[in-house]
Motif scaffolding. Structure first.
Motif, PDB file in Angstrom:
ATOM      1  N   ARG A 181      90.097  83.508  93.985  1.00 35.15           N
ATOM      2  CA  ARG A 181      91.010  83.508  95.350  1.00 35.15           C
ATOM      3  C   ARG A 181      90.002  83.228  96.161  1.00 35.15           C
ATOM      4  O   ARG A 181      89.744  83.884  97.346  1.00 35.15           O
ATOM      5  N   GLY A 182      89.294  82.087  95.991  1.00 37.55           N
ATOM      6  CA  GLY A 182      88.335  81.725  97.019  1.00 37.55           C
ATOM      7  C   GLY A 182      87.116  82.390  97.107  1.00 37.55           C
ATOM      8  O   GLY A 182      86.084  81.858  98.158  1.00 37.55           O
ATOM      9  N   GLN A 183      86.814  83.248  96.407  1.00 36.03           N
ATOM     10  CA  GLN A 183      85.461  83.947  96.356  1.00 36.03           C
ATOM     11  C   GLN A 183      84.579  83.413  95.213  1.00 36.03           C
ATOM     12  O   GLN A 183      85.062  83.583  93.869  1.00 36.03           O
ATOM     13  N   THR A 184      83.428  83.677  95.296  1.00 38.18           N
ATOM     14  CA  THR A 184      82.355  83.615  94.076  1.00 38.18           C
ATOM     15  C   THR A 184      82.055  85.133  93.864  1.00 38.18           C
ATOM     16  O   THR A 184      81.335  85.600  94.766  1.00 38.18           O
ATOM     17  N   VAL A 185      82.418  85.357  92.637  1.00 39.03           N
ATOM     18  CA  VAL A 185      82.334  86.888  92.053  1.00 39.03           C
ATOM     19  C   VAL A 185      81.189  86.906  90.970  1.00 39.03           C
ATOM     20  O   VAL A 185      81.710  86.153  89.992  1.00 39.03           O
ATOM     21  N   SER A 186      80.500  87.840  90.798  1.00 40.11           N
ATOM     22  CA  SER A 186      79.686  88.046  89.462  1.00 40.11           C
ATOM     23  C   SER A 186      80.492  88.906  88.688  1.00 40.11           C
ATOM     24  O   SER A 186      81.069  89.992  89.082  1.00 40.11           O
ATOM     25  N   VAL A 187      80.434  88.411  87.294  1.00 40.63           N
ATOM     26  CA  VAL A 187      81.279  89.277  86.269  1.00 40.63           C
ATOM     27  C   VAL A 187      80.480  89.790  85.311  1.00 40.63           C
ATOM     28  O   VAL A 187      79.442  89.409  84.691  1.00 40.63           O
ATOM     29  N   ILE A 188      80.479  91.358  85.658  1.00 41.91           N
ATOM     30  CA  ILE A 188      79.584  92.246  84.844  1.00 41.91           C
ATOM     31  C   ILE A 188      80.000  92.788  83.483  1.00 41.91           C
ATOM     32  O   ILE A 188      81.292  93.073  83.408  1.00 41.91           O
ATOM     33  N   GLU A 203      86.305  97.031  94.231  1.00 39.09           N
ATOM     34  CA  GLU A 203      85.628  97.004  95.545  1.00 39.09           C
ATOM     35  C   GLU A 203      84.890  98.070  95.627  1.00 39.09           C
ATOM     36  O   GLU A 203      85.457  99.411  95.503  1.00 39.09           O
ATOM     37  N   PHE A 204      83.867  98.292  95.459  1.00 44.08           N
ATOM     38  CA  PHE A 204      82.701  99.127  95.433  1.00 44.08           C
ATOM     39  C   PHE A 204      81.715  99.063  96.558  1.00 44.08           C
ATOM     40  O   PHE A 204      81.012  98.032  96.503  1.00 44.08           O
ATOM     41  N   ASN A 205      81.412 100.065  97.137  1.00 43.85           N
ATOM     42  CA  ASN A 205      80.408 100.073  98.111  1.00 43.85           C
ATOM     43  C   ASN A 205      80.273  98.778  99.014  1.00 43.85           C
ATOM     44  O   ASN A 205      79.144  98.075  99.313  1.00 43.85           O
ATOM     45  N   ARG A 206      81.318  98.346  99.534  1.00 45.89           N
ATOM     46  CA  ARG A 206      81.413  97.099 100.575  1.00 45.89           C
ATOM     47  C   ARG A 206      81.563  95.811  99.964  1.00 45.89           C
ATOM     48  O   ARG A 206      81.403  94.974 100.420  1.00 45.89           O
ATOM     49  N   THR A 207      81.548  95.731  98.634  1.00 49.29           N
ATOM     50  CA  THR A 207      81.092  94.557  97.817  1.00 49.29           C
ATOM     51  C   THR A 207      82.441  94.413  96.718  1.00 49.29           C
ATOM     52  O   THR A 207      82.736  95.475  96.284  1.00 49.29           O
ATOM     53  N   ILE A 208      82.662  93.097  96.441  1.00 46.58           N
ATOM     54  CA  ILE A 208      83.564  92.982  95.412  1.00 46.58           C
ATOM     55  C   ILE A 208      82.812  92.537  94.039  1.00 46.58           C
ATOM     56  O   ILE A 208      81.827  91.691  94.124  1.00 46.58           O
ATOM     57  N   GLN A 209      83.240  93.197  93.109  1.00 48.60           N
ATOM     58  CA  GLN A 209      82.759  93.043  91.636  1.00 48.60           C
ATOM     59  C   GLN A 209      83.703  92.625  90.749  1.00 48.60           C
ATOM     60  O   GLN A 209      85.033  93.076  90.994  1.00 48.60           O
ATOM     61  N   ALA A 210      83.429  91.937  89.456  1.00 50.37           N
ATOM     62  CA  ALA A 210      84.363  91.859  88.559  1.00 50.37           C
ATOM     63  C   ALA A 210      83.861  92.253  87.159  1.00 50.37           C
ATOM     64  O   ALA A 210      82.810  92.303  87.205  1.00 50.37           O
TER      65      ALA A 210
END
Length: 308
Positions: free
Chosen positions: A66-73, A96-103
């Motif tokens: 969706r237009g974002q670069t996300v780290s995949v854990i 969304e945790f602690n103001r950031t987006i994670q995958a």
């Protein structure tokens, strides 16, 4: 999987009723896990991952979503399990945790289950992965584990836990000055989050009483009230929202109903930074909401509390 989260925005009526909805999933094995739907933005088939140099060992790769670069854990690897196999058949839970987006990479995603927080219990003593659990519950006669995502994220990207020296000085110079009770009740089911608040408060000279959930917090306050004025024993309450047995909204509402506690200053401090319900924060009577985790913002909220 399309549409499994379509109604998330319609579920806010659960907040404040000591209820939640869990999205259940599996990693590399039979064990089921759960995550609060309010933290989930989207669930997708794992997209193409890009490997980059110097990635943390728990990060499987980078995805463009969706237009974002996300780290995949890799969630399985993060809790000490086997690396996730068949990545092209796996799923990512965007949260969304602690103001950031994670995958978070998971092997499979199952369903959403409506539950009461009373059914969400602290991890049993001696549990093998207890250091990565905040809670457990029983669904269909099967144990479901709720992971301490904040601990996982802290291992990947540690946050600054030190409060600016100036904030401590400003608190000391506030209109209440030396008259303030330098002791705070902290409630959070995440060991990492609890320690973060303890260190921040300790850095400005505050003592603290720490508990693991809202029920323990409320019982602690009742014990204090039985010994005398609670205001002579603590200055305020800093509480997480999502906790086993009793959530932070319900804790706040119970405090407001109790004549001995109703005037306590309550700060709700949650990783639900992007989706928390401001109307519900006000409805239950919390004095402030602070998204995790910024020690200076938390310190400023405490300064405001003590000045009132």
């Amino acid at each position: 999987m399309t549409g499994i989260l379509d109604s998330v925005n319609q579920r806010t009526q659960l907040v404040g009723q000591n209820r939640l909805e869990l999205l259940t999933f599996r990693l590399m094995g039979r064990q089921r896990y759960g995550i609060n739907v309010f933290k989930v933005k989207e669930v997708l088939q794992c997209p193409k991952l890009t490997l980059m140099p110097n990635l943390h060992r728990l990060v499987k790769g980078i995805a463009h979503i969706r237009g974002q670069t996300v780290s995949v854990i890799d969630l399985s690897l993060a809790i000490g399990g086997r690396p996730t196999q068949d990545v092209d058949k796996a799923f990512v839970v965007i949260a969304e945790f602690n103001r950031t987006i994670q995958a978070f990479l998971v092997s499979s995603v199952e369903r959403i289950i409506n539950m009461r927080w009373e059914e969400i219990l602290p991890p049993p003593e001696g549990s093998g992965k207890a250091n990565y659990l905040t809670a457990v519950t029983n669904i269909d006669n099967e144990l479901v584990e709720i992971l301490d995502v904040e601990k996982i994220l802290a291992e990947i990207a540690p946050v600054n836990e030190n409060m600016s020296e100036g904030i401590g000085a400003e608190i000391q110079q506030s209109k209440r000055g030396d008259d303030i009770v330098r002791r705070i009740l902290i409630a959070d089911d995440s060991t990492v989050a609890r320690k973060q608040v303890e260190r921040a408060m300790g850095s400005i000279g505050f003592e603290f009483v720490s508990v693991k959930d809202g029920k323990q917090a409320y019982n602690t306050l009742l014990e204090m009230a039985a010994q005398g004025s609670v205001f002579d024993q603590i200055s305020l309450v800093i509480s997480d929202i999502e906790m086993p047995e009793m959530d932070g909204y319900t804790l706040t509402a119970e405090i407001r109903r109790n004549p001995d506690l109703k005037d306590l200053y309550v700060i709700l401090h949650s990783s639900l930074s992007g989706v928390f319900n401001q109307a519900m924060v006000e409805r239950v009577g919390a004095n402030a909401f602070i998204a995790k985790f910024n020690p200076d913002e938390l310190g400023n909220a405490v300064k405001i509390a003590l000045a009132e």
